[in-house]
Design an enzyme around this catalytic site. Structure first.
Site, PDB file in Angstrom:
ATOM      1  N   GLU A  22       0.885  -1.214  -0.002  1.00 42.56           N
ATOM      2  CA  GLU A  22      -0.199   0.133  -0.155  1.00 42.56           C
ATOM      3  C   GLU A  22       0.934   1.280  -0.002  1.00 42.56           C
ATOM      4  O   GLU A  22       1.882   1.254   0.779  1.00 42.56           O
ATOM      5  CB  GLU A  22      -0.802  -0.003   0.920  1.00 42.56           C
ATOM      6  CG  GLU A  22      -1.863   1.245   1.246  1.00 42.56           C
ATOM      7  CD  GLU A  22      -2.816   1.128   2.213  1.00 42.56           C
ATOM      8  OE1 GLU A  22      -3.792   0.204   2.408  1.00 42.56           O
ATOM      9  OE2 GLU A  22      -2.847   1.959   3.477  1.00 42.56           O
ATOM     10  N   THR A  54      -4.064   4.739  -1.221  1.00 40.15           N
ATOM     11  CA  THR A  54      -5.019   5.408  -0.430  1.00 40.15           C
ATOM     12  C   THR A  54      -5.728   6.733  -0.955  1.00 40.15           C
ATOM     13  O   THR A  54      -5.137   7.224  -1.737  1.00 40.15           O
ATOM     14  CB  THR A  54      -4.385   5.424   1.065  1.00 40.15           C
ATOM     15  OG1 THR A  54      -3.491   6.661   0.844  1.00 40.15           O
ATOM     16  CG2 THR A  54      -3.789   4.424   1.542  1.00 40.15           C
ATOM     17  N   TYR A  55      -6.762   7.023  -0.251  1.00 42.25           N
ATOM     18  CA  TYR A  55      -7.406   8.099  -0.569  1.00 42.25           C
ATOM     19  C   TYR A  55      -7.507   9.066   0.771  1.00 42.25           C
ATOM     20  O   TYR A  55      -7.422   8.951   1.834  1.00 42.25           O
ATOM     21  CB  TYR A  55      -9.043   7.661  -0.729  1.00 42.25           C
ATOM     22  CG  TYR A  55      -9.949   8.086  -1.626  1.00 42.25           C
ATOM     23  CD1 TYR A  55      -9.540   8.085  -2.903  1.00 42.25           C
ATOM     24  CD2 TYR A  55     -11.207   8.723  -1.227  1.00 42.25           C
ATOM     25  CE1 TYR A  55     -10.552   8.745  -3.868  1.00 42.25           C
ATOM     26  CE2 TYR A  55     -12.109   9.084  -2.282  1.00 42.25           C
ATOM     27  CZ  TYR A  55     -11.859   8.933  -3.490  1.00 42.25           C
ATOM     28  OH  TYR A  55     -12.738   9.449  -4.330  1.00 42.25           O
ATOM     29  N   ASP A 115     -12.568   8.479   6.576  1.00 42.87           N
ATOM     30  CA  ASP A 115     -12.261   9.528   7.899  1.00 42.87           C
ATOM     31  C   ASP A 115     -12.330  10.783   7.240  1.00 42.87           C
ATOM     32  O   ASP A 115     -11.885  11.276   6.402  1.00 42.87           O
ATOM     33  CB  ASP A 115     -10.839   9.374   8.487  1.00 42.87           C
ATOM     34  CG  ASP A 115     -10.426   7.935   8.967  1.00 42.87           C
ATOM     35  OD1 ASP A 115     -11.424   7.479   9.708  1.00 42.87           O
ATOM     36  OD2 ASP A 115      -9.613   7.617   8.819  1.00 42.87           O
ATOM     37  N   GLN A 221       5.988   7.326  15.835  1.00 43.46           N
ATOM     38  CA  GLN A 221       4.902   7.134  14.701  1.00 43.46           C
ATOM     39  C   GLN A 221       4.097   6.285  14.966  1.00 43.46           C
ATOM     40  O   GLN A 221       2.734   6.442  14.732  1.00 43.46           O
ATOM     41  CB  GLN A 221       5.599   6.747  13.390  1.00 43.46           C
ATOM     42  CG  GLN A 221       5.046   6.900  12.036  1.00 43.46           C
ATOM     43  CD  GLN A 221       5.761   6.296  11.121  1.00 43.46           C
ATOM     44  OE1 GLN A 221       6.503   5.189  11.202  1.00 43.46           O
ATOM     45  NE2 GLN A 221       5.882   7.048   9.982  1.00 43.46           N
ATOM     46  N   PHE A 225      -0.127   6.479  15.365  1.00 42.92           N
ATOM     47  CA  PHE A 225      -1.028   5.620  14.471  1.00 42.92           C
ATOM     48  C   PHE A 225      -2.021   4.887  15.317  1.00 42.92           C
ATOM     49  O   PHE A 225      -3.310   5.056  15.151  1.00 42.92           O
ATOM     50  CB  PHE A 225      -0.206   4.419  13.827  1.00 42.92           C
ATOM     51  CG  PHE A 225       0.453   5.269  12.450  1.00 42.92           C
ATOM     52  CD1 PHE A 225       0.009   6.366  11.753  1.00 42.92           C
ATOM     53  CD2 PHE A 225       1.496   4.490  11.853  1.00 42.92           C
ATOM     54  CE1 PHE A 225       0.539   6.830  10.622  1.00 42.92           C
ATOM     55  CE2 PHE A 225       2.234   5.209  10.901  1.00 42.92           C
ATOM     56  CZ  PHE A 225       1.669   6.482  10.221  1.00 42.92           C
TER      57      PHE A 225
END
Length: 295
Positions: A22, A54-55, A115, A221, A225
Protein backbone atom coordinates in the site's frame (compact mmCIF):
# COMPACT_ATOMS: atom_id res chain seq x y z
CA UNK A 1 -4.70 -5.79 -15.57
CA UNK A 2 -6.28 -8.52 -13.48
CA UNK A 3 -9.18 -8.54 -11.07
CA UNK A 4 -7.80 -9.07 -7.56
CA UNK A 5 -10.46 -11.71 -6.89
CA UNK A 6 -8.88 -13.75 -9.71
CA UNK A 7 -5.41 -13.26 -8.23
CA UNK A 8 -6.60 -14.68 -4.90
CA UNK A 9 -8.32 -17.60 -6.64
CA UNK A 10 -5.23 -18.53 -8.64
CA UNK A 11 -2.78 -18.15 -5.76
CA UNK A 12 -5.13 -20.00 -3.41
CA UNK A 13 -5.34 -22.92 -5.83
CA UNK A 14 -1.53 -22.97 -6.03
CA UNK A 15 -1.26 -22.66 -2.23
CA UNK A 16 0.83 -19.51 -2.56
CA UNK A 17 0.30 -16.30 -0.56
CA UNK A 18 -0.81 -13.09 -2.24
CA UNK A 19 1.66 -10.28 -1.49
CA UNK A 20 0.52 -6.67 -1.81
CA UNK A 21 1.81 -3.20 -0.98
CA UNK A 22 0.00 0.00 0.00
CA UNK A 23 1.11 3.53 -0.88
CA UNK A 24 -0.32 6.97 -0.21
CA UNK A 25 -0.37 10.09 -2.41
CA UNK A 26 2.36 12.51 -1.40
CA UNK A 27 1.95 16.18 -0.59
CA UNK A 28 4.70 17.53 -2.87
CA UNK A 29 5.76 17.00 -6.50
CA UNK A 30 9.21 15.95 -5.25
CA UNK A 31 7.65 13.33 -2.99
CA UNK A 32 5.55 12.04 -5.86
CA UNK A 33 8.62 11.70 -8.09
CA UNK A 34 10.43 9.75 -5.38
CA UNK A 35 7.44 7.46 -4.91
CA UNK A 36 6.88 6.79 -8.61
CA UNK A 37 10.49 6.74 -9.81
CA UNK A 38 12.31 5.14 -6.87
CA UNK A 39 10.14 3.53 -4.18
CA UNK A 40 7.56 1.74 -6.33
CA UNK A 41 10.13 0.46 -8.88
CA UNK A 42 12.31 -0.81 -6.01
CA UNK A 43 9.40 -2.68 -4.45
CA UNK A 44 8.23 -3.82 -7.87
CA UNK A 45 11.37 -5.98 -8.04
CA UNK A 46 9.80 -8.10 -5.31
CA UNK A 47 7.02 -9.14 -7.73
CA UNK A 48 3.99 -8.16 -5.65
CA UNK A 49 0.64 -9.48 -6.81
CA UNK A 50 -0.94 -6.03 -6.56
CA UNK A 51 -0.53 -2.57 -5.04
CA UNK A 52 -3.07 -0.18 -3.56
CA UNK A 53 -3.18 3.60 -3.23
CA UNK A 54 -5.02 5.37 -0.43
CA UNK A 55 -7.55 8.19 -0.59
CA UNK A 56 -6.73 11.26 1.50
CA UNK A 57 -8.97 12.21 4.41
CA UNK A 58 -12.16 13.73 3.08
CA UNK A 59 -11.45 12.47 -0.42
CA UNK A 60 -8.77 15.14 -0.72
CA UNK A 61 -6.51 13.14 -3.06
CA UNK A 62 -9.18 11.67 -5.32
CA UNK A 63 -7.52 12.66 -8.59
CA UNK A 64 -4.01 11.89 -7.33
CA UNK A 65 -5.09 8.43 -6.23
CA UNK A 66 -6.40 7.53 -9.68
CA UNK A 67 -3.35 9.04 -11.37
CA UNK A 68 -0.90 7.04 -9.24
CA UNK A 69 -2.85 3.80 -9.73
CA UNK A 70 -2.90 4.45 -13.47
CA UNK A 71 0.86 5.09 -13.56
CA UNK A 72 1.64 1.99 -11.49
CA UNK A 73 -0.31 -0.10 -13.98
CA UNK A 74 1.12 1.53 -17.11
CA UNK A 75 4.72 2.05 -16.01
CA UNK A 76 5.32 -0.87 -13.64
CA UNK A 77 2.88 -3.32 -15.25
CA UNK A 78 1.48 -4.16 -11.82
CA UNK A 79 -2.18 -4.61 -10.98
CA UNK A 80 -3.22 -1.73 -8.72
CA UNK A 81 -6.26 -0.86 -6.64
CA UNK A 82 -7.71 2.57 -5.88
CA UNK A 83 -9.16 3.29 -2.45
CA UNK A 84 -12.53 5.05 -2.41
CA UNK A 85 -14.44 6.51 0.55
CA UNK A 86 -17.91 7.80 1.39
CA UNK A 87 -16.56 11.14 2.65
CA UNK A 88 -17.53 14.35 0.83
CA UNK A 89 -19.00 12.50 -2.14
CA UNK A 90 -22.52 12.21 -3.50
CA UNK A 91 -23.67 9.13 -5.39
CA UNK A 92 -23.33 11.05 -8.66
CA UNK A 93 -19.78 12.10 -7.81
CA UNK A 94 -18.92 8.52 -6.87
CA UNK A 95 -20.33 7.29 -10.15
CA UNK A 96 -18.16 9.83 -11.98
CA UNK A 97 -15.02 8.65 -10.16
CA UNK A 98 -15.85 5.03 -11.00
CA UNK A 99 -16.24 6.02 -14.64
CA UNK A 100 -12.85 7.75 -14.52
CA UNK A 101 -11.32 4.62 -13.00
CA UNK A 102 -12.93 2.41 -15.65
CA UNK A 103 -11.64 4.64 -18.46
CA UNK A 104 -8.09 4.26 -17.10
CA UNK A 105 -8.26 0.48 -16.94
CA UNK A 106 -8.57 0.39 -13.14
CA UNK A 107 -10.46 -2.78 -12.22
CA UNK A 108 -10.09 -2.90 -8.44
CA UNK A 109 -11.54 -0.69 -5.70
CA UNK A 110 -11.11 -0.78 -1.92
CA UNK A 111 -14.43 0.55 -0.58
CA UNK A 112 -14.17 2.37 2.76
CA UNK A 113 -16.34 4.64 4.85
CA UNK A 114 -13.29 6.84 5.32
CA UNK A 115 -12.25 9.47 7.82
CA UNK A 116 -13.27 13.12 7.74
CA UNK A 117 -10.50 15.73 7.41
CA UNK A 118 -8.59 16.32 10.64
CA UNK A 119 -10.27 18.73 13.02
CA UNK A 120 -13.73 18.41 11.49
CA UNK A 121 -15.21 16.10 14.10
CA UNK A 122 -16.99 12.81 13.56
CA UNK A 123 -18.02 11.36 10.21
CA UNK A 124 -21.04 13.08 8.70
CA UNK A 125 -23.01 11.68 5.79
CA UNK A 126 -22.85 13.85 2.68
CA UNK A 127 -26.29 14.83 1.40
CA UNK A 128 -26.97 12.52 -1.53
CA UNK A 129 -24.11 10.23 -0.53
CA UNK A 130 -23.46 7.17 1.62
CA UNK A 131 -23.55 6.78 5.39
CA UNK A 132 -22.01 3.32 5.61
CA UNK A 133 -19.35 1.51 3.59
CA UNK A 134 -21.70 -1.39 2.83
CA UNK A 135 -23.80 1.07 0.79
CA UNK A 136 -20.71 2.02 -1.19
CA UNK A 137 -19.88 -1.66 -1.77
CA UNK A 138 -23.37 -2.31 -3.13
CA UNK A 139 -23.20 0.80 -5.35
CA UNK A 140 -19.86 -0.29 -6.86
CA UNK A 141 -21.09 -3.85 -7.28
CA UNK A 142 -24.18 -2.65 -9.11
CA UNK A 143 -22.03 -0.54 -11.43
CA UNK A 144 -20.20 -3.68 -12.59
CA UNK A 145 -16.67 -4.24 -13.88
CA UNK A 146 -14.82 -4.02 -10.54
CA UNK A 147 -13.33 -6.38 -7.98
CA UNK A 148 -14.13 -4.93 -4.55
CA UNK A 149 -12.16 -5.08 -1.32
CA UNK A 150 -13.17 -3.84 2.13
CA UNK A 151 -11.46 -3.18 5.45
CA UNK A 152 -11.59 -5.54 8.43
CA UNK A 153 -10.70 -4.85 12.06
CA UNK A 154 -9.28 -7.75 14.09
CA UNK A 155 -9.68 -5.74 17.29
CA UNK A 156 -12.97 -4.15 16.26
CA UNK A 157 -13.45 -0.70 14.74
CA UNK A 158 -12.61 2.10 17.15
CA UNK A 159 -15.99 3.75 16.43
CA UNK A 160 -18.06 0.61 17.11
CA UNK A 161 -19.35 1.14 20.66
CA UNK A 162 -20.97 -2.32 20.71
CA UNK A 163 -17.65 -4.16 20.64
CA UNK A 164 -15.66 -6.25 18.19
CA UNK A 165 -18.21 -9.03 17.69
CA UNK A 166 -20.81 -6.50 16.59
CA UNK A 167 -18.23 -4.96 14.28
CA UNK A 168 -17.45 -8.35 12.76
CA UNK A 169 -21.15 -8.88 12.06
CA UNK A 170 -21.08 -5.52 10.25
CA UNK A 171 -18.14 -6.78 8.19
CA UNK A 172 -20.05 -9.92 7.26
CA UNK A 173 -22.95 -7.76 6.06
CA UNK A 174 -20.53 -5.57 4.10
CA UNK A 175 -19.00 -8.61 2.40
CA UNK A 176 -22.47 -9.90 1.56
CA UNK A 177 -23.08 -6.73 -0.49
CA UNK A 178 -20.47 -7.85 -3.00
CA UNK A 179 -16.95 -7.66 -1.56
CA UNK A 180 -14.41 -10.18 -2.87
CA UNK A 181 -11.85 -9.88 -0.06
CA UNK A 182 -11.04 -7.94 3.10
CA UNK A 183 -7.76 -6.37 4.17
CA UNK A 184 -7.25 -5.85 7.89
CA UNK A 185 -6.15 -2.85 9.80
CA UNK A 186 -2.66 -3.16 11.27
CA UNK A 187 -2.35 -5.32 14.37
CA UNK A 188 0.55 -6.61 16.46
CA UNK A 189 -0.90 -9.68 18.18
CA UNK A 190 -1.62 -12.53 15.78
CA UNK A 191 -4.18 -14.17 18.04
CA UNK A 192 -6.43 -11.15 17.36
CA UNK A 193 -6.36 -12.03 13.67
CA UNK A 194 -6.95 -15.73 14.32
CA UNK A 195 -9.96 -14.99 16.54
CA UNK A 196 -11.31 -12.58 13.91
CA UNK A 197 -10.89 -15.17 11.14
CA UNK A 198 -12.48 -17.97 13.16
CA UNK A 199 -15.49 -15.82 14.13
CA UNK A 200 -16.13 -14.78 10.53
CA UNK A 201 -15.75 -18.35 9.30
CA UNK A 202 -18.44 -19.26 11.82
CA UNK A 203 -20.70 -16.68 10.15
CA UNK A 204 -20.11 -18.32 6.78
CA UNK A 205 -17.59 -15.81 5.42
CA UNK A 206 -15.33 -17.48 2.87
CA UNK A 207 -13.61 -14.57 1.08
CA UNK A 208 -9.87 -14.02 1.75
CA UNK A 209 -9.17 -12.10 4.98
CA UNK A 210 -5.75 -10.59 4.40
CA UNK A 211 -3.60 -9.50 7.35
CA UNK A 212 -2.33 -5.91 7.14
CA UNK A 213 1.29 -5.61 8.30
CA UNK A 214 2.96 -2.33 9.22
CA UNK A 215 6.75 -2.38 9.70
CA UNK A 216 7.42 0.27 12.33
CA UNK A 217 9.91 3.03 11.55
CA UNK A 218 9.81 5.06 14.77
CA UNK A 219 8.32 4.67 18.23
CA UNK A 220 6.55 8.03 18.12
CA UNK A 221 5.03 7.29 14.73
CA UNK A 222 3.56 3.91 15.65
CA UNK A 223 2.16 5.20 18.94
CA UNK A 224 0.45 7.99 16.99
CA UNK A 225 -1.01 5.51 14.51
CA UNK A 226 -2.43 3.18 17.13
CA UNK A 227 -3.93 6.11 19.04
CA UNK A 228 -5.87 6.99 15.88
CA UNK A 229 -7.02 3.49 15.00
CA UNK A 230 -7.35 1.82 18.40
CA UNK A 231 -4.96 -1.08 17.80
CA UNK A 232 -3.33 -2.57 20.89
CA UNK A 233 0.41 -2.57 21.48
CA UNK A 234 1.54 -5.60 23.55
CA UNK A 235 3.50 -4.71 26.70
CA UNK A 236 6.63 -6.56 25.59
CA UNK A 237 6.45 -4.69 22.28
CA UNK A 238 6.15 -1.30 24.00
CA UNK A 239 8.98 -2.18 26.42
CA UNK A 240 11.25 -2.98 23.50
CA UNK A 241 10.32 0.27 21.75
CA UNK A 242 11.00 2.23 24.93
CA UNK A 243 14.34 0.49 25.35
CA UNK A 244 15.39 1.64 21.89
CA UNK A 245 14.03 5.13 22.54
CA UNK A 246 14.50 7.77 19.84
CA UNK A 247 17.03 5.67 17.92
CA UNK A 248 15.00 5.27 14.72
CA UNK A 249 17.58 2.97 13.17
CA UNK A 250 17.29 0.57 16.10
CA UNK A 251 13.49 0.84 16.04
CA UNK A 252 13.41 0.12 12.30
CA UNK A 253 15.57 -2.99 12.80
CA UNK A 254 13.22 -4.16 15.55
CA UNK A 255 10.24 -3.45 13.29
CA UNK A 256 11.71 -5.65 10.56
CA UNK A 257 12.41 -8.46 13.02
CA UNK A 258 8.97 -8.26 14.66
CA UNK A 259 7.04 -8.10 11.38
CA UNK A 260 9.06 -11.03 9.99
CA UNK A 261 8.11 -13.22 12.95
CA UNK A 262 4.51 -12.03 12.76
CA UNK A 263 4.33 -12.79 9.02
CA UNK A 264 5.95 -16.22 9.39
CA UNK A 265 3.29 -17.31 11.88
CA UNK A 266 0.43 -15.84 9.87
CA UNK A 267 1.50 -17.67 6.72
CA UNK A 268 2.19 -20.90 8.61
CA UNK A 269 -1.35 -20.74 10.01
CA UNK A 270 -2.96 -20.30 6.62
CA UNK A 271 -3.33 -16.56 6.01
CA UNK A 272 -4.14 -16.04 2.31
CA UNK A 273 -1.46 -13.40 1.92
CA UNK A 274 0.13 -10.30 3.44
CA UNK A 275 -0.69 -6.65 2.74
CA UNK A 276 2.19 -4.34 3.69
CA UNK A 277 1.55 -0.75 4.78
CA UNK A 278 4.83 0.47 3.29
CA UNK A 279 4.54 4.12 4.40
CA UNK A 280 6.05 4.87 0.97
CA UNK A 281 9.36 3.31 2.01
CA UNK A 282 11.03 0.31 0.40
CA UNK A 283 13.63 -0.79 2.95
CA UNK A 284 11.62 -2.55 5.66
CA UNK A 285 9.17 -4.33 3.36
CA UNK A 286 12.07 -5.52 1.19
CA UNK A 287 13.96 -6.84 4.22
CA UNK A 288 10.91 -8.67 5.59
CA UNK A 289 10.14 -10.39 2.28
CA UNK A 290 13.79 -11.33 1.89
CA UNK A 291 13.66 -12.84 5.40
CA UNK A 292 10.59 -14.82 4.29
CA UNK A 293 12.45 -16.00 1.17
CA UNK A 294 9.79 -14.46 -1.03
CA UNK A 295 10.76 -15.01 -4.68
Amino acid sequence: MRFIRDIFAAKGAAKRPVISFEFFPTKTPEGERTLLEKTIPALGKLNPDFCSVTYGAGGSTREKTLTIVDRIQREQHLTAMAHMTCVNATRDETAAVLEQARSRGIKNILALRGDPPAGTGDFQKTEGGFEFSYELVRFIKDSGDFSIGVAGFPEGHIACADGKHADWHHLKHKIDQGADFAITQLFFTNRDYFEFREFLAGLGVSVPLVPGIMPILSAAQIKRFVALCGADLPKAFVDELDRRGADDEAVTAFGIEYATRQAEELLREGAPGLHFYTLNKARSTTAILNNLNHP
